[in-house]
Design a protein around this motif. Structure first.
Motif, short mmCIF file in Angstrom:
data_model
loop_
_atom_site.label_atom_id
_atom_site.label_comp_id
_atom_site.label_asym_id
_atom_site.label_seq_id
_atom_site.Cartn_x
_atom_site.Cartn_y
_atom_site.Cartn_z
N ASP A 88 -7.18 2.77 1.66
CA ASP A 88 -7.05 4.02 1.39
C ASP A 88 -5.78 4.30 0.78
OD1 ASP A 88 -5.89 3.87 3.60
OD2 ASP A 88 -6.60 5.72 4.40
N MET A 89 -4.93 3.30 0.59
CA MET A 89 -3.53 3.55 0.00
C MET A 89 -3.29 2.96 -1.48
SD MET A 89 -1.17 2.48 3.35
CE MET A 89 0.27 3.68 3.11
N ASP A 93 2.24 2.50 -2.54
CA ASP A 93 2.36 3.25 -1.26
C ASP A 93 2.47 2.33 -0.20
OD1 ASP A 93 2.70 5.75 -2.39
OD2 ASP A 93 0.77 6.72 -2.04
N ASN B 11 3.43 9.23 8.96
CA ASN B 11 2.79 9.82 7.58
C ASN B 11 1.69 8.89 7.05
OD1 ASN B 11 5.06 11.49 7.06
ND2 ASN B 11 6.55 9.87 6.58
N ARG B 12 1.81 7.57 7.22
CA ARG B 12 0.52 6.85 6.70
C ARG B 12 -0.67 7.56 7.30
NH1 ARG B 12 -3.15 3.82 6.06
NH2 ARG B 12 -3.84 3.77 8.18
N LYS B 15 -1.79 11.17 5.79
CA LYS B 15 -2.18 10.90 4.64
C LYS B 15 -3.64 10.39 4.70
CE LYS B 15 1.98 9.96 1.58
NZ LYS B 15 2.80 8.87 1.20
N SER B 16 -3.79 9.25 5.44
CA SER B 16 -4.96 8.81 5.58
C SER B 16 -6.14 9.77 6.02
CB SER B 16 -4.94 7.67 6.68
OG SER B 16 -6.12 7.09 7.03
N PHE B 18 -6.26 12.88 5.31
CA PHE B 18 -6.75 13.73 4.46
C PHE B 18 -7.29 13.22 3.19
CE2 PHE B 18 -3.90 16.33 6.76
CZ PHE B 18 -4.67 17.57 7.00
N SER B 19 -6.68 11.90 3.04
CA SER B 19 -7.38 11.06 1.79
C SER B 19 -9.07 10.84 2.13
CB SER B 19 -6.51 9.66 1.36
OG SER B 19 -6.58 8.95 2.30
#
Lengths: 311, 260
Positions: A88-89, A93, B11-12, B15-16, B18-19
């Motif tokens: 998912d990155m 990133d 942070n990772r 983000k994960s 919400f993504s």
């Protein structure tokens, strides 16, 4: 740089690694060979401190993999066989994330990640999600994350799997360029890759070390056969050669090969045997037209080693 | 422990959340259900107040006419039950997904302490939960603009919710570290949470010291006095211990993975 001393690893009842030892010097590129399921990945996982050995000791850059695991991990870049990445990155990133976790300063990260992406040919996918890129690109992201903090030791589990020939060439060049400054261990099934890249080879089979040597030694060690082309009655020569008690085997050269019309002879003891053979040939009034040691390639050596251990 | 590493993992993970839309879906579901229950409770209160104007018998039921008792406390109760249903959905992927995809192998060979990984993930999940809770501030805001509820029980009630949610997450993250299957992970954390919830009901069946021990262990007993506006250190200590114990077990569970 890397010392593996009498390491044994059990998975429950199953002994995956049985008392192996080898060392890798600074700057070496060591090829790690062996059939599937013989414990190459297990050894790599122990070296990267993913799990400890059941017995024995592993040292990387002067630190014990079990007792000072954090120090070892700082020195290592690791590409696991499955190339596990966060789907998912985006590529850039992800590399920023890995660089951060490996303790690089924020200021250095941007430049270094850019450089590694260029080296690994990732510049055109840097904004794409990892889930959207092809297998070959994933493999390269995996290599890039291993390289990102310039680690002293690189451990690559089958680094060129899934790449197209051009990419393979690129990655091999990249690894080759690392020699000297970095110490590299790479496992592979592709034997030509070992002859291109590595200066030392460890062959393991069924959890044991079958051979540790430099590539040249390993290949020349396999050369115990010779080729001869002898003028005369071929049938009689064949029979006479077979009768000599110092020859282990005599084969006729295969048709359509360089050896057509000659004999491939395996000798028991090179010096003694060749003397007696020459004497025999002279006695019969034949003459030797051509004589040379048989070239062996790594494949033959590998299969020999592996089947010998297996018996 | 290294704050920077924790921050990077945090942070990772955030983000994960919400993504992958997990956070949005869980937050929206949570707010829909909580909002519905709040509205229902408020309508009921309005109805009672209206009837009390003409019914002198009802007008004497002071407790029913108290907005804190009739709206605030029940709504806190509902929110904590919805939280119990939703947190396993947030925590289930934390380690299970990494185990399934194999990323745990790289994570554990990065130069970073296990505890930093756990705390980074824990705090990311906690932030999502906190967002969820903060978004319900609209409920008391509405009450304050319409009536005169007591402020203190609202504040301590929220403190209770936050502590309880933090406890749910620590248990969820532990369950996630046990398995590579997210469904199993969610089921285990849901099951254990429900067990901690339900033991309060068995207190009446067990007499004496054991009954008291069970009462103390129950996870929802400790929010009761908080939602009344009473801050008892015993309750705070209970939640903090709960969090610490399950984070410790998660650490052990990660270490045990290495030995397999």
């Amino acid at each position: 740089m890397i010392q593996v001393e009498h390491v044994t690893k059990d998975y429950g009842q199953f002994r995956a690694i049985d008392d192996i030892s080898f060392t890798v010097n600074k700057g070496d590129i060591m090829g790690f060979l062996g059939p599937n399921g013989t414990g190459k990945t297990t050894v790599m996982r122990m070296l990267t401190c993913f799990f400890p050995p059941t017995q024995g000791k592993l040292m990387v850059a002067g630190y014990n993999c079990f007792e000072e695991s954090l120090n070892v991990r700082k020195k290592i870049g690791y590409l696991p066989e499955r190339v596990p990445l966060y789907a998912d990155m985006t590529v850039s990133d992800y590399l920023d994330f890995v660089a951060g976790i490996k303790g690089m300063r924020s200021k250095e990260i941007k430049g270094k990640v850019g450089q590694v992406m260029d080296d690994c040919g990732l510049a055109d996918v840097n904004r794409k999600l990892i889930s959207d890129i092809s297998r070959g690109y994933r493999q390269r992201v995996g290599i890039a994350q291993a390289l990102v903090n310039d680690p002293e030791v690189l451990i690559l589990d089958e680094p060129t799997v899934g790449l197209d020939p051009q990419q393979i060439k690129g990655i091999r060049k990249l690894i080759k360029d690392l020699a000297g400054r970095h110490t590299v261990i790479l496992s592979t099934h592709i034997l030509p890759e070992v002859s291109i890249l590595c200066n030392r080879v460890v062959v393991i089979n069924k959890g044991r070390v079958a051979a540790v040597d430099s590539l040249d030694n390993l290949i020349s060690a396999g050369t115990d056969k010779m080729f001869m082309r002898i003028n005369g009655d071929q049938q009689a020569i064949m029979a006479a050669l077979e009768q000599l008690d110092c020859t282990a085997s005599v084969q006729q050269g295969e048709n359509d090969s360089k050896e057509e019309g000659g004999f491939i002879i395996a000798l028991d003891d090179e010096k003694q045997s060749s003397k007696r053979m020459h004497a025999m040939i002279e006695e019969n009034g034949w003459n030797i037209e051509e004589m040379r040691p048989m070239e062996t390639n790594l494949e033959d050596v590998f299969i020999q080693l592996v089947t010998k251990e297996g018996k | 422990m290294n704050i920077r590493s924790i921050g990077i993992i945090y942070n990772r993970e955030l983000k994960s959340y919400f993504s992958s839309l997990t956070a949005y879906v869980v937050i929206v579901m949570f707010l829909l259900i909580a909002g519905y229950l709040f509205a229902a409770q408020l309508t009921m209160f309005a109805d009672i107040s209206f009837k009390a104007q003409t019914d002198p018998m009802l007008a004497k039921q002071y407790q029913l006419l108290n907005i804190t008792e009739t709206v605030v406390r029940p709504v806190f109760g509902y929110i904590s039950i919805i939280m119990l249903l939703m947190t396993p959905l947030l925590t289930m992927r934390l380690f299970s997904e990494e185990k399934k995809t194999g990323t745990i192998e790289l994570m554990l060979t990065f130069p970073i302490n296990d505890i930093d990984v756990i705390l980074g993930k824990y705090l990311a999940c906690f932030s999502v939960l906190l967002t969820m809770i903060v978004l319900t501030f609209t409920f008391p805001a509405l009450l304050l603009s319409l009536g005169e509820p007591e402020v203190k029980p609202i504040l301590t009630g929220y403190l209770g919710l936050v502590l309880m949610g933090a406890s749910f997450i620590s248990l969820g993250i532990f369950a996630s570290s046990l398995t590579e299957n997210q469904i199993v992970s969610a089921s285990v954390s849901f099951g254990i949470l429900l067990f901690f919830w339900l033991i309060s009901y068995s207190v009446t069946l067990v007499s004496g010291g054991l009954g008291q021990v069970l009462a103390y262990l129950s996870i929802n007993k400790h929010i009761e006095s908080l939602s009344k506006g009473v801050i008892d250190t015993e309750d705070i200590v209970y939640y903090l211990c709960f969090i610490a114990i399950f984070l410790f077990l998660t650490l052990r569970s990660l270490e045990a993975n290495r030995w397999r």
